[in-house]
Design a protein around this motif. Sequence first.
Motif, mmCIF file in Angstrom:
data_model
loop_
_atom_site.group_PDB
_atom_site.id
_atom_site.type_symbol
_atom_site.label_atom_id
_atom_site.label_comp_id
_atom_site.label_asym_id
_atom_site.label_seq_id
_atom_site.Cartn_x
_atom_site.Cartn_y
_atom_site.Cartn_z
ATOM 1 N N GLY A 141 0.647 -1.651 -0.065
ATOM 2 C CA GLY A 141 -0.069 -0.346 0.305
ATOM 3 C C GLY A 141 0.631 1.593 -0.336
ATOM 4 N N ALA A 142 0.418 2.260 0.028
ATOM 5 C CA ALA A 142 0.722 3.448 -0.546
ATOM 6 C C ALA A 142 1.413 4.311 0.533
ATOM 7 N N GLY A 143 0.685 4.275 1.406
ATOM 8 C CA GLY A 143 1.065 4.729 2.329
ATOM 9 C C GLY A 143 2.042 4.561 3.537
ATOM 10 N N PHE A 144 2.064 2.285 3.145
ATOM 11 C CA PHE A 144 3.264 1.540 4.520
ATOM 12 C C PHE A 144 4.691 2.095 3.579
ATOM 13 N N ALA A 145 4.791 2.889 2.036
ATOM 14 C CA ALA A 145 5.036 2.503 0.896
ATOM 15 C C ALA A 145 6.364 4.033 1.035
ATOM 16 N N ALA A 146 5.021 4.781 1.996
ATOM 17 C CA ALA A 146 5.823 6.169 2.179
ATOM 18 C C ALA A 146 6.596 6.184 3.486
ATOM 19 N N ALA A 147 6.084 5.198 4.210
ATOM 20 C CA ALA A 147 6.653 5.542 5.835
ATOM 21 C C ALA A 147 7.985 4.528 5.646
ATOM 22 N N LEU A 148 8.278 3.988 4.247
ATOM 23 C CA LEU A 148 9.556 3.412 4.489
ATOM 24 C C LEU A 148 10.382 3.952 3.546
ATOM 25 N N ALA A 149 10.248 5.152 3.308
ATOM 26 C CA ALA A 149 10.828 5.800 2.648
ATOM 27 C C ALA A 149 10.799 7.023 2.904
ATOM 28 N N GLU A 150 10.114 7.907 4.258
ATOM 29 C CA GLU A 150 10.126 8.022 5.283
ATOM 30 C C GLU A 150 11.576 7.869 6.261
ATOM 31 N N ALA A 151 12.033 6.476 6.368
ATOM 32 C CA ALA A 151 12.447 5.744 7.301
ATOM 33 C C ALA A 151 13.690 5.895 6.757
ATOM 34 N N GLY A 152 13.676 5.971 5.416
ATOM 35 C CA GLY A 152 15.185 6.129 4.867
ATOM 36 C C GLY A 152 15.987 4.129 4.238
ATOM 37 N N THR A 153 14.240 3.573 4.458
ATOM 38 C CA THR A 153 15.271 1.725 3.208
ATOM 39 C C THR A 153 16.031 2.002 2.626
ATOM 40 N N ALA A 154 16.261 0.943 1.571
ATOM 41 C CA ALA A 154 17.523 0.564 1.153
ATOM 42 C C ALA A 154 16.767 -0.598 0.501
ATOM 43 N N PRO A 155 16.740 -0.825 -1.243
ATOM 44 C CA PRO A 155 16.303 -2.274 -1.685
ATOM 45 C C PRO A 155 17.251 -3.458 -0.600
ATOM 46 N N TRP A 156 16.870 -4.858 -0.412
ATOM 47 C CA TRP A 156 18.037 -5.853 -0.264
ATOM 48 C C TRP A 156 17.019 -6.862 -0.426
ATOM 49 N N PRO A 157 17.315 -8.173 -0.448
ATOM 50 C CA PRO A 157 18.311 -8.972 -1.261
ATOM 51 C C PRO A 157 17.309 -8.230 -2.848
ATOM 52 N N ASP A 158 16.241 -8.295 -3.345
ATOM 53 C CA ASP A 158 16.396 -7.300 -4.366
ATOM 54 C C ASP A 158 15.058 -6.387 -4.224
ATOM 55 N N VAL A 159 14.730 -5.901 -5.262
ATOM 56 C CA VAL A 159 13.675 -4.536 -5.337
ATOM 57 C C VAL A 159 12.723 -4.631 -4.612
ATOM 58 N N ALA A 160 11.804 -5.843 -4.763
ATOM 59 C CA ALA A 160 10.462 -5.962 -3.399
ATOM 60 C C ALA A 160 10.668 -5.669 -2.182
ATOM 61 N N ARG A 161 11.370 -6.072 -1.674
ATOM 62 C CA ARG A 161 12.042 -5.764 -0.398
ATOM 63 C C ARG A 161 13.530 -4.769 0.532
ATOM 64 N N ARG A 162 12.258 -3.796 1.913
ATOM 65 C CA ARG A 162 13.499 -3.276 1.875
ATOM 66 C C ARG A 162 13.642 -3.337 3.515
ATOM 67 N N VAL A 163 15.297 -2.902 3.725
ATOM 68 C CA VAL A 163 15.761 -2.542 4.829
ATOM 69 C C VAL A 163 16.007 -1.397 5.597
ATOM 70 N N GLY A 164 16.103 -1.757 6.533
ATOM 71 C CA GLY A 164 16.472 -0.301 7.322
ATOM 72 C C GLY A 164 18.326 -0.557 7.135
ATOM 73 N N VAL A 165 18.652 1.282 7.280
ATOM 74 C CA VAL A 165 19.873 0.911 6.887
ATOM 75 C C VAL A 165 20.445 2.351 8.306
ATOM 76 N N PRO A 166 21.149 2.063 9.421
ATOM 77 C CA PRO A 166 22.280 0.900 9.072
ATOM 78 C C PRO A 166 21.467 -0.230 9.601
ATOM 79 N N SER A 167 20.791 -0.711 9.962
ATOM 80 C CA SER A 167 19.687 -1.726 10.300
ATOM 81 C C SER A 167 18.877 -1.484 10.611
ATOM 82 N N MET A 168 17.838 -2.572 11.194
ATOM 83 C CA MET A 168 16.889 -2.969 11.015
ATOM 84 C C MET A 168 15.376 -1.725 12.214
ATOM 85 N N SER A 169 16.281 -1.930 13.200
ATOM 86 C CA SER A 169 16.454 -1.165 14.146
ATOM 87 C C SER A 169 16.144 0.629 14.150
ATOM 88 N N ALA A 170 16.676 0.597 12.970
ATOM 89 C CA ALA A 170 16.981 1.843 13.079
ATOM 90 C C ALA A 170 14.999 2.844 12.280
#
Length: 323
Positions: free
Chosen positions: A66-95
């Motif tokens: 959904g757009a709402g959670f996608a916007a939240a992940l963008a706000e939190a500065g997540t990055a794609p890994w291990p593919d473009v469909a999945r996101r992780v926190g940087v420099p940690s998931m707790s970030a």
Amino acid sequence: MALPIAIIGAGLAGISAARVLMAQGHALTIFDKGRGPGGRLATRRIDAEGRKLQFDHGAQYLRAEGAGFAAALAEAGTAPWPDVARRVGVPSMSAVPRALLGAMPCVASRHVGQIRGSPGAWILRHWDARLVRPGQPLPDVAPEEAGPFTAVLLTMPATQAREVLGHTAPGLHEALATIRYAPCWTVMAAFNAPLALRETLRPEAHAIGWAARDSAKPGRDAGQENWVIQAGPAWTRAHLELPADAIAQPLLAALAGFSATPLPAPFMAVAHRWRYSLLEAPLGEPCLWDATARIGCASDGCIGGRAEAAWDSGAALAAKVLA
């Protein structure tokens, strides 16, 4: 002046609810038994042999539909890994939860064990989280009290929420009994040399449910060789009550079965038990809200076993409070 609202749990559901309510001018106090926000979006930091190591030992990645959670992940500065469909926190998931919580007030390392008082004037009794053991009675020491609160929102796994509710909201207590989670033993292991394995493994019908080279994620120390090995539900249940120091060796042996060459021994390996990890039976409703008691519950257990479900459940509960 309106009394504040209490939120118990600073995972994604609690943070989502808090953001909606604060945007509408409500005063909030968030309580969490952890040392910081995040729940299963957790990162363990360990000093071993003069090295500072870190492991995302809870949720491994996040997906947004959904757009709402996608916007939240963008706000939190997540990055794609291990593919473009999945996101992780940087420099940690707790970030991720730290970024989304921002400056909202969070009382950490406190275990809320009881709700007392009456609707519109609830009092929370809470203990030092280090004194509380799962499945054991509350500590035999005087708790601290907080409140009164106009409403209380519980955003932890259903079993834990039921323990806090007791007889305060019997309808919610009964409804939460239908939610069921599978446990997960997780091993964090660090090696002196790269392992001859793919960065991620997800075998079927195996002791291991997921394994990953955690240090390969964006923003990590690529010079380290840190692995997270998460056991599958069946294996975890069969070994659930073993001591933590008996878990690493069999799961490392299971990991070695995927390598064409023997794996080196890790210089550090520790295990962590998640009693409420993978959702097996959801409630089938966005959230629970008792308008008379002004107590509600939100979590991924309400909707489905994804982080986004927790986020959406928290927002749904906040909407009930505001209605």
